[in-house]
Scaffold this active site. Sequence first.
Site, PDB file in Angstrom:
ATOM      1  CG  HIS A 111      -1.999  -1.083   1.134  1.00  0.00           C
ATOM      2  ND1 HIS A 111      -2.577  -1.514  -0.040  1.00  0.00           N
ATOM      3  CD2 HIS A 111      -2.559  -1.829   2.132  1.00  0.00           C
ATOM      4  CE1 HIS A 111      -3.449  -2.475   0.231  1.00  0.00           C
ATOM      5  NE2 HIS A 111      -3.460  -2.689   1.532  1.00  0.00           N
ATOM      6  CG  HIS A 162      -7.794  -1.135   2.594  1.00  0.00           C
ATOM      7  ND1 HIS A 162      -8.411  -2.077   3.392  1.00  0.00           N
ATOM      8  CD2 HIS A 162      -6.630  -1.711   2.183  1.00  0.00           C
ATOM      9  CE1 HIS A 162      -7.661  -3.153   3.475  1.00  0.00           C
ATOM     10  NE2 HIS A 162      -6.571  -2.955   2.731  1.00  0.00           N
ATOM     11  CD  GLU A 222      -8.283  -3.893  -0.490  1.00  0.00           C
ATOM     12  OE1 GLU A 222      -7.190  -3.304  -0.704  1.00  0.00           O
ATOM     13  OE2 GLU A 222      -8.382  -4.959   0.157  1.00  0.00           O
TER      14      GLU A 222
END
Length: 348
Positions: free
Chosen positions: A106, A178, A313
């Site tokens: 991420h 998220h 996601e």
Amino acid sequence: MAILRERFGEMPDGREISLYTLTNKNGLSAAVTNLGAIWVRMLVPDREGNPADVLLGYDDAAGYLAGGPHFGAIVGRVANRVKGARFRIDDKEYRLGKNEGDNNLHSGPDYWETRLWEAAPGADGKSVMFTLESPDEDQGYPGNARISVIYRLNEEDCLEITYHASCDQTTPMNPTNHAYFNLGGHNGGSVLSHKARILADFYTPIGPDLIPTGEIASVAGTPMDFREWKAFGDEIGADFTALLYGGGYDHNWCLRHDKGVYSLAAEAWDEKSGRAMEVYTDLPGVQLYTGNGLGEIGKGKIQYEPRAGFCFETQFFPDALNKPHFPSPMLRAGEVFTTKTGYHFIRK
């Protein structure tokens, strides 16, 4: 209806953090904050008309600043995992922070979710736009990038998230949201009884490091097959390599829609409450994560146990930066990146 703005906390340097609440005529409301452009709350009625917040998260900005499993966060420049925390553009190698073993997850550790974004409520009272300036070498990525995220709650009960980005150098761009959902309410316990459907015939198998091996495999005859409705819990404990590596579902599905076409990608349904959600996107993939690693104290001091929430996601495939046969998330200098994802809430 007018957008409600409230104080949500403050940054370590004293700057105020605000919470913006959007409400439609059907009684749905979405709350978002200029801290990380985070999606904080989503109040949705059940089949009897009783509203509940279906997003896991925290009561105030301090919870989000303390760090955690990215509840409701906008993740970028590149969501998901990058093998070896490195990639190349043409002949130049770029290195990212190693925040999951030898890999990058991420785009951390300097996440977008801990930054204060510029906020601009829409004049129509239905949307808020957040904007972030990401300088050259930010998180290890090249170029000065400008990113905007627009949240819009329409009268058809869909929360639309539209992303725009531009950069003065070629750079990867693969943002996502998220959010962790529990359609029984954020305090509803396990989501393993939720039923789901994913419009995908293939997925990307992972290795022990949770990064795709590069194979694109058929879901047919495997626990990865969500082409027809089934509960998350039906096969999550199967003796299947992908599930053993992920500790449950934490994988990318290759959506079957045409490239760049905004269309239905996945669905989830909590039969007990009657709440259901459809996910729309124009991106090629969606990551289903069943919250296998949860263990947080969240809203109302609720203990979020493992599998108390799930994520859909939308994304380019994980580690696409190192796998040229995957759809490319590369944004070329001078171009404009645009993508949209919608979460449509219905009652069944």
